[in-house]
Design a protein around this motif. Structure first.
Motif, PDB file in Angstrom:
ATOM      1  N   ILE A  29       0.836  -1.206   0.000  1.00 48.08           N
ATOM      2  CA  ILE A  29       0.000   0.000   0.000  1.00 48.08           C
ATOM      3  C   ILE A  29       0.868   1.252   0.000  1.00 48.08           C
ATOM      4  N   PHE A  30       1.915   1.251   0.814  1.00 47.85           N
ATOM      5  CA  PHE A  30       2.808   2.410   0.880  1.00 47.85           C
ATOM      6  C   PHE A  30       3.431   2.691  -0.480  1.00 47.85           C
ATOM      7  N   PHE A  31       3.983   1.664  -1.122  1.00 44.71           N
ATOM      8  CA  PHE A  31       4.664   1.884  -2.395  1.00 44.71           C
ATOM      9  C   PHE A  31       3.687   2.188  -3.532  1.00 44.71           C
ATOM     10  N   ILE A  32       2.500   1.604  -3.491  1.00 46.57           N
ATOM     11  CA  ILE A  32       1.506   1.904  -4.527  1.00 46.57           C
ATOM     12  C   ILE A  32       1.042   3.353  -4.418  1.00 46.57           C
ATOM     13  N   LEU A  33       0.896   3.852  -3.194  1.00 44.80           N
ATOM     14  CA  LEU A  33       0.514   5.251  -3.024  1.00 44.80           C
ATOM     15  C   LEU A  33       1.654   6.216  -3.361  1.00 44.80           C
ATOM     16  N   LEU A  34       2.873   5.788  -3.171  1.00 45.92           N
ATOM     17  CA  LEU A  34       4.025   6.647  -3.413  1.00 45.92           C
ATOM     18  C   LEU A  34       4.429   6.702  -4.886  1.00 45.92           C
ATOM     19  N   GLY A  83       5.253   2.056 -13.707  1.00 44.43           N
ATOM     20  CA  GLY A  83       5.920   2.130 -12.405  1.00 44.43           C
ATOM     21  C   GLY A  83       5.273   1.229 -11.370  1.00 44.43           C
ATOM     22  N   GLU A  84       3.942   1.177 -11.375  1.00 40.20           N
ATOM     23  CA  GLU A  84       3.230   0.312 -10.429  1.00 40.20           C
ATOM     24  C   GLU A  84       3.534  -1.165 -10.690  1.00 40.20           C
ATOM     25  N   VAL A  85       3.598  -1.549 -11.965  1.00 38.53           N
ATOM     26  CA  VAL A  85       3.931  -2.941 -12.293  1.00 38.53           C
ATOM     27  C   VAL A  85       5.335  -3.262 -11.794  1.00 38.53           C
ATOM     28  N   LEU A  86       6.264  -2.347 -11.988  1.00 40.16           N
ATOM     29  CA  LEU A  86       7.629  -2.546 -11.509  1.00 40.16           C
ATOM     30  C   LEU A  86       7.664  -2.673  -9.988  1.00 40.16           C
ATOM     31  N   VAL A  87       6.906  -1.845  -9.300  1.00 44.40           N
ATOM     32  CA  VAL A  87       6.858  -1.897  -7.831  1.00 44.40           C
ATOM     33  C   VAL A  87       6.252  -3.212  -7.359  1.00 44.40           C
ATOM     34  N   ILE A  88       5.175  -3.649  -7.980  1.00 46.85           N
ATOM     35  CA  ILE A  88       4.518  -4.892  -7.555  1.00 46.85           C
ATOM     36  C   ILE A  88       5.421  -6.099  -7.803  1.00 46.85           C
ATOM     37  N   VAL A  89       6.057  -6.152  -8.953  1.00 46.71           N
ATOM     38  CA  VAL A  89       6.971  -7.272  -9.247  1.00 46.71           C
ATOM     39  C   VAL A  89       8.137  -7.263  -8.264  1.00 46.71           C
ATOM     40  N   SER A  90       8.686  -6.094  -7.989  1.00 46.32           N
ATOM     41  CA  SER A  90       9.794  -6.004  -7.028  1.00 46.32           C
ATOM     42  C   SER A  90       9.352  -6.432  -5.635  1.00 46.32           C
ATOM     43  N   ALA A  91       8.159  -6.029  -5.221  1.00 49.57           N
ATOM     44  CA  ALA A  91       7.658  -6.409  -3.902  1.00 49.57           C
ATOM     45  C   ALA A  91       7.453  -7.911  -3.790  1.00 49.57           C
ATOM     46  N   VAL A  92       6.951  -8.534  -4.839  1.00 48.79           N
ATOM     47  CA  VAL A  92       6.756  -9.982  -4.821  1.00 48.79           C
ATOM     48  C   VAL A  92       8.099 -10.700  -4.736  1.00 48.79           C
TER      49      VAL A  92
END
Length: 162
Positions: free
Chosen positions: A30-35, A96-105
């Motif tokens: 949630i933090f990274f998706i909002l940021l 950017g969101e796709v990159l963040v989600i893949v990195s988080a996983v």
């Protein structure tokens, strides 16, 4: 607390549970998706205006602008004017969101592998310990290796358990 209980307490598994990983993963997500929209906006402003611009002090209006579909809210007029059109910014934000989600996983799976249930990093199996030390040495050192299981029977313990 008895002496035996304190020995056992030292050898309990303190690895995070599945629920703790889930909560940490969701909060970080949630933090990274909002940021991410604000970081994309700042990076694009840096590339177009030469200024890495975040909406300092204007965070709520900036998110309000994003909810209405407009980038640049909360930035100075000069920097906001250099941003590309909103559809291009939303495309960059989705990337950017796709990159963040893949990195988080990937990071979440790596952390679960390191500390999750069943991880034994740094611990030898009984077979590996027997190969390295030999059976006689393991039996002689059993009270040192696992004091919770092989405590000396002739030991005296204090009545208060300390």
């Amino acid at each position: 607390m008895s002496m035996e209980r304190s020995r056992r307490a030292r050898f309990t598994n303190t690895a995070p549970t599945q629920g703790e990983f889930t909560v940490a993963f969701l909060l970080a997500g949630i933090f990274f998706i909002l940021l991410t929209p604000l970081v994309v906006q700042a990076l694009v402003a840096w590339m177009t205006a030469g200024v890495f611009a975040l909406p300092n002090g204007h965070l709520l209006p900036a998110y309000g602008g994003l909810l209405r579909g407009h980038y640049g809210v909360g930035l100075t007029g000069q920097v906001a004017g250099t941003l590309p059109p909103n559809p291009a910014m939303w495309t960059l934000t989705v990337l950017g969101e796709v990159l963040v989600i893949v990195s988080a996983v990937v990071v979440g799976m790596w952390m679960k592998d390191l500390t999750g249930a069943g991880s034994r990093h740094g611990l030898a199996t009984p077979t590996q310990a027997a190969e390295a030390l030999g059976i006689p040495r393991l039996r002689k050192s059993a009270a040192v290796i696992r004091p919770d299981l092989y405590a000396g029977s002739g030991r005296r313990t204090r009545a208060d358990g300390k």
